[in-house]
Design a protein around this motif. Structure first.
Motif, short mmCIF file in Angstrom:
data_model
loop_
_atom_site.label_atom_id
_atom_site.label_comp_id
_atom_site.label_asym_id
_atom_site.label_seq_id
_atom_site.Cartn_x
_atom_site.Cartn_y
_atom_site.Cartn_z
N LEU A 104 0.81 -1.22 0.00
CA LEU A 104 0.00 0.00 0.00
C LEU A 104 0.84 1.27 0.00
O LEU A 104 1.84 1.37 0.71
N GLY A 105 0.42 2.23 -0.80
CA GLY A 105 1.00 3.56 -0.80
C GLY A 105 2.36 3.71 -1.44
O GLY A 105 3.18 4.51 -0.96
N GLU A 153 5.31 5.12 -3.65
CA GLU A 153 5.60 6.43 -4.23
C GLU A 153 6.90 6.35 -5.02
O GLU A 153 6.89 6.07 -6.21
N GLY A 191 -2.22 2.51 -4.59
CA GLY A 191 -2.08 3.81 -3.96
C GLY A 191 -2.46 4.95 -4.88
O GLY A 191 -2.46 4.81 -6.11
N SER A 243 -0.77 7.54 -5.62
CA SER A 243 0.36 8.12 -6.36
C SER A 243 0.60 7.43 -7.70
O SER A 243 1.37 7.91 -8.51
N PHE A 290 -7.24 4.29 -3.35
CA PHE A 290 -7.07 3.85 -1.97
C PHE A 290 -7.43 2.38 -1.85
O PHE A 290 -8.32 1.88 -2.55
N TYR A 291 -6.76 1.72 -0.95
CA TYR A 291 -6.93 0.27 -0.79
C TYR A 291 -8.38 -0.10 -0.48
O TYR A 291 -8.91 -1.06 -1.03
N ALA A 310 2.57 -1.89 4.27
CA ALA A 310 2.43 -0.46 3.98
C ALA A 310 3.70 0.27 4.43
O ALA A 310 3.86 0.58 5.61
N ALA A 361 4.17 4.47 6.22
CA ALA A 361 2.73 4.68 6.08
C ALA A 361 2.23 6.06 6.53
O ALA A 361 1.35 6.64 5.89
N TYR A 417 -2.71 10.87 7.92
CA TYR A 417 -3.68 10.84 6.83
C TYR A 417 -4.97 10.16 7.28
O TYR A 417 -4.97 8.97 7.63
N TRP A 441 -6.38 6.62 6.06
CA TRP A 441 -5.98 5.32 6.61
C TRP A 441 -7.10 4.67 7.43
O TRP A 441 -7.14 3.44 7.57
N THR A 482 -9.15 2.16 5.60
CA THR A 482 -8.27 1.05 5.21
C THR A 482 -8.00 0.13 6.38
O THR A 482 -8.03 -1.11 6.24
#
Length: 376
Positions: A190-191, A193, A220, A222, A274-275, A293, A296, A301, A304, A307
């Protein structure tokens, strides 16, 4: 670093040179800002004091460049750019996003063929199969470098912390002899970048999980829209610089949706969003053995929260990482609030954290990418 009391009624009087006498983790521009911030800081002060006692452990790496990449960067005697330039890997290939010079680069700016090279001699990078299979569980960077016959002056750990963190998390949560992952390992990641510009480094999973088909769903916001749904087959290892190396014997290292009769043992699937929004579609194909993740920032954020509720619902083990212990503590508090339970995987140092300190962190605590792990 900014004054911890910034915005407390009056303008900062200068740089934050006045550190808290007790914890030493925060600093202020003046005594007035320190006094104004005390009501907020007093609850965290003792905790930060304990975390500061781990400084020497966090900065302890086996590499010949360790002091240069830790203390000298913290003291601003060294920068990431200079460190990479000395080794001939500044702003090239997979290293492009390892300093502030590459911050404006997006993952859609470069094709796989431009960033699947180590830009190092073969002796300094894992561009081929290991000389011998893993005979024991790797528990440190020294273990890994010895197994892969890489000298300790090689900087490859700066990129390999991504796959090695996956390896360590999998071993810690699922174990090395789990029958469920004997042939296949499914991970929801997850997430992502900067990893999107360093995908070739995940080819090291071939060596870390021999004989196992590793499939990773990278999910994610990004991920660029034009890459949503992209499937990447990783057949071989990222290339070294030497033209006569065996790693050049195959013309392709990464296959981007190119038809082939070969079966890849490592596959990546990119999913934008988003997941908690994408999970139902992803889970139609398979359920994950593990959710990971990296870095994270759970407390930073609000996205989350749904999630974490989803992870609780599907009852799959999840490992999170963050840059420092305090970020993990705040994230763990958020998780416990949502799940109603304490962590099942307590906060602990990741032995495969990136061995270069993060510049300009918010605290005097040493911060490293994938520094601490915790999970549910």
């Amino acid at each position: 670093m900014e004054c911890a009391g910034k915005g407390r009624g009056t303008r900062c009087l200068g740089p934050p040179r006045r550190r808290c006498d007790r914890c030493g983790a925060v600093a202020y521009c003046s005594s007035s800002h320190q006094i104004l911030h005390w009501n907020d800081h007093k609850e965290e002060c003792k905790r930060l004091e304990q975390q500061m006692k781990c400084v020497d452990v966090l900065n302890d790496f086996p590499f010949t460049f360790s002091q240069e990449a830790t203390l000298q960067v913290l003291e601003k005697k060294e920068t990431r750019c200079l460190f990479l330039s000395k080794r001939g890997v500044h702003q090239v290939g997979m290293w492009l996003y390892e300093c502030c010079c590459g911050e404006s680069v997006t993952s859609s700016d470069h094709s796989s063929r431009s960033n699947d090279v180590w830009h190092l001699p073969r002796i300094l990078c894992p561009c081929n199969e290991p000389v011998s299979p893993i005979s024991k569980q790797l528990s440190s960077w020294k273990d890994y470098y010895e197994w892969r016959c890489i000298p300790l002056h090689s900087p490859v750990a700066l990129l390999l912390h991504w796959p090695l963190t996956i390896y360590h998390a999998t071993q810690a949560v699922l174990g090395s002899s789990n029958p469920e992952i004997r042939d296949k390992l499914y991970i929801h990641y997850l997430g992502p970048e900067k990893e999107l510009l360093q995908l070739a480094v995940f080819t090291e999973l071939h060596a870390l999980f021999p004989g196992v088909h590793v499939h990773i769903e990278l999910v994610g916001p990004s991920i660029p829209q034009n890459r949503d749904g992209e499937r990447i087959n990783l057949f071989n290892y990222a290339h070294c610089l030497e033209a006569d190396c065996i790693c050049k014997s195959l013309s392709e290292n990464l296959s981007w949706d190119v038809p082939t009769s070969r079966t890849s043992k490592v596959t990546l699937q990119l999913r934008r969003g988003f997941y908690h929004d994408r999970y139902r579609d992803i889970a139609k194909d398979f359920s994950p053995h593990l959710v990971i993740a990296p870095n994270a920032g759970i407390a930073a954020y609000a996205s989350w929260l749904p999630t974490i509720e989803l992870i609780k619902e599907i009852n799959v083990p999840a490992i999170f990482s963050d840059y420092c212990e305090e970020a993990c503590h705040l994230g763990a508090c958020c998780i416990s609030t949502v799940t109603g339970h304490p962590l099942t995987f307590p906060i602990q140092i990741n032995p495969f954290r990136q061995p270069m300190v993060v510049e300009n962190s918010a605290l005097f605590l040493p911060c490293y990418s994938n520094c601490f792990l915790f999970g549910i």
